[in-house]
Design a protein around this motif. Structure first.
Motif, PDB file in Angstrom:
ATOM      1  N   GLU A 161      55.801  40.117  43.927  1.00 10.66           N
ATOM      2  CA  GLU A 161      54.814  41.176  43.708  1.00 10.66           C
ATOM      3  C   GLU A 161      53.609  40.646  42.945  1.00 10.66           C
ATOM      4  O   GLU A 161      52.468  41.011  43.218  1.00 10.66           O
ATOM      5  N   LEU A 162      53.871  39.786  41.966  1.00  8.89           N
ATOM      6  CA  LEU A 162      52.775  39.220  41.187  1.00  8.89           C
ATOM      7  C   LEU A 162      51.852  38.390  42.069  1.00  8.89           C
ATOM      8  O   LEU A 162      50.631  38.491  41.994  1.00  8.89           O
ATOM      9  N   SER A 163      52.449  37.592  42.952  1.00  9.50           N
ATOM     10  CA  SER A 163      51.670  36.755  43.859  1.00  9.50           C
ATOM     11  C   SER A 163      50.886  37.602  44.860  1.00  9.50           C
ATOM     12  O   SER A 163      49.802  37.239  45.291  1.00  9.50           O
ATOM     13  N   ALA A 164      51.456  38.772  45.210  1.00 10.38           N
ATOM     14  CA  ALA A 164      50.795  39.649  46.179  1.00 10.38           C
ATOM     15  C   ALA A 164      49.734  40.541  45.538  1.00 10.38           C
ATOM     16  O   ALA A 164      49.131  41.373  46.198  1.00 10.38           O
ATOM     17  N   GLY A 165      49.549  40.388  44.212  1.00  6.27           N
ATOM     18  CA  GLY A 165      48.522  41.164  43.539  1.00  6.27           C
ATOM     19  C   GLY A 165      49.058  42.387  42.836  1.00  6.27           C
ATOM     20  O   GLY A 165      48.304  43.287  42.475  1.00  6.27           O
ATOM     21  N   GLY A 166      50.388  42.400  42.580  1.00  7.49           N
ATOM     22  CA  GLY A 166      50.996  43.521  41.877  1.00  7.49           C
ATOM     23  C   GLY A 166      50.691  43.477  40.399  1.00  7.49           C
ATOM     24  O   GLY A 166      49.961  42.615  39.913  1.00  7.49           O
ATOM     25  N   PRO A 167      51.266  44.416  39.614  1.00  3.39           N
ATOM     26  CA  PRO A 167      50.974  44.487  38.179  1.00  3.39           C
ATOM     27  C   PRO A 167      51.430  43.252  37.439  1.00  3.39           C
ATOM     28  O   PRO A 167      52.499  42.729  37.685  1.00  3.39           O
TER      29      PRO A 167
ATOM     30  N   LEU B 100      51.329  30.366  46.781  1.00  3.48           N
ATOM     31  CA  LEU B 100      51.452  31.223  45.606  1.00  3.48           C
ATOM     32  C   LEU B 100      50.056  31.525  45.098  1.00  3.48           C
ATOM     33  O   LEU B 100      49.251  30.615  44.886  1.00  3.48           O
ATOM     34  N   ARG B 101      49.751  32.815  44.911  1.00  9.32           N
ATOM     35  CA  ARG B 101      48.437  33.214  44.418  1.00  9.32           C
ATOM     36  C   ARG B 101      48.610  34.156  43.232  1.00  9.32           C
ATOM     37  O   ARG B 101      49.437  35.071  43.274  1.00  9.32           O
ATOM     38  N   LEU B 102      47.839  33.946  42.184  1.00 12.36           N
ATOM     39  CA  LEU B 102      47.826  34.827  41.027  1.00 12.36           C
ATOM     40  C   LEU B 102      46.376  35.179  40.722  1.00 12.36           C
ATOM     41  O   LEU B 102      45.582  34.291  40.408  1.00 12.36           O
ATOM     42  N   ALA B 103      46.031  36.451  40.826  1.00 18.04           N
ATOM     43  CA  ALA B 103      44.659  36.865  40.549  1.00 18.04           C
ATOM     44  C   ALA B 103      44.370  36.788  39.056  1.00 18.04           C
ATOM     45  O   ALA B 103      43.511  36.023  38.617  1.00 18.04           O
ATOM     46  N   VAL B 104      45.096  37.569  38.268  1.00 19.68           N
ATOM     47  CA  VAL B 104      44.960  37.538  36.812  1.00 19.68           C
ATOM     48  C   VAL B 104      46.342  37.755  36.219  1.00 19.68           C
ATOM     49  O   VAL B 104      47.050  38.698  36.590  1.00 19.68           O
ATOM     50  N   TRP B 105      46.742  36.865  35.309  1.00 18.88           N
ATOM     51  CA  TRP B 105      48.062  36.979  34.685  1.00 18.88           C
ATOM     52  C   TRP B 105      48.019  36.321  33.315  1.00 18.88           C
ATOM     53  O   TRP B 105      47.376  35.274  33.142  1.00 18.88           O
ATOM     54  N   SER B 106      48.668  36.936  32.350  1.00 19.10           N
ATOM     55  CA  SER B 106      48.728  36.338  31.021  1.00 19.10           C
ATOM     56  C   SER B 106      50.052  36.681  30.362  1.00 19.10           C
ATOM     57  O   SER B 106      50.700  37.680  30.695  1.00 19.10           O
TER      58      SER B 106
END
Length: 228
Positions: free
Chosen positions: A221-227, A24-30
């Motif tokens: 999608e979030l893990s793949a770099g989505g919005p 699981l990868r998250l670039a930027v999330w809040s």
């Protein structure tokens, strides 16, 4: 104010023979205070994994994760456990209860586990009120074996709310409930969020529940770099 902040976050389960690797990868999330966000996606995309990272049950392999201002990587495992009990409400899919405790004492269990929490008359009244609002006012003295699956689930929800947490993490909290009871549970959660400025992050497969949320996120999608 952000209740959840993640940056360059990654987590991978240990490789095991015969299983597919998972990361699981998250670039930027809040997530901002008071938001009600629903997480969805197919089985195995990382929804429950993400909740467990946010609760400090799992620890990230790398990156930054702050929850309610606390950088979780700065805490030891016992410190994360104490922090979790005090600051988070967590409704698990299997809603485990303690067999030898009645419904009210199961709700009050966080106060037995963390000495930083004060168990007093107001707390007991709050537990009774939550059970009453969930339709269990007449079953405070019932043990789990004397309750239906749906009733046990509602006891677990009351336990997650009794400490008045700032953040509630819910993993399929209405799974197995009939539509009327599911709507009642969601109305209670939404009402408490509104009353207390509670932030809610909920995992669901139910399209009817997703429709109740103004913000929905696909974990895949979030893990793949989505919005985000």
């Amino acid at each position: 104010m952000s209740v959840i902040q993640a940056r360059e976050l990654s987590f991978a389960y240990p490789r095991r023979a015969g299983t597919e690797p998972f990361e699981l990868r998250l670039a930027v999330w809040s997530v901002e205070r008071g938001e009600r966000t629903a997480l969805h996606g197919p089985s195995g995309c990382g929804k429950s994994t993400l909740l467990n990272l946010l609760a400090g049950v799992l620890t990230a392999s790398s990156g930054m994760l702050k929850v309610q201002g606390q950088e979780l990587s700065d805490l030891s495992e016992p410190q994360r456990r104490a922090w979790r009990i005090k600051n988070l409400g967590f409704v698990f899919q299997d809603f485990p209860l303690v067999d030898y405790l009645d419904a009210q004492e199961n709700v009050l269990l966080p106060y037995r586990l963390n000495s930083a929490l004060t168990l007093d008359g107001d707390t007991r009244r709050r537990a009774s009120d939550l059970l009453d609002r969930l339709g269990l006012g007449g079953k405070l003295a019932r043990r789990p074996e004397e309750l239906s699956q749906g009733e046990r689930q509602r006891v677990a929800i009351a336990r997650a709310l009794v400490t008045e947490p700032g953040l509630l993490l819910a993993d399929e909290p209405t799974a197995g409930l009939d539509p009327a009871r599911s709507a009642q549970v969601m109305e209670l959660l939404e009402g408490l969020c509104e009353e207390r400025g509670l932030t809610l992050l909920l995992v669901t497969h139910d399209p009817g529940l997703l429709a109740r949320f103004s913000r929905t996120l696909s974990v895949g999608e979030l893990s793949a770099g989505g919005p985000a």
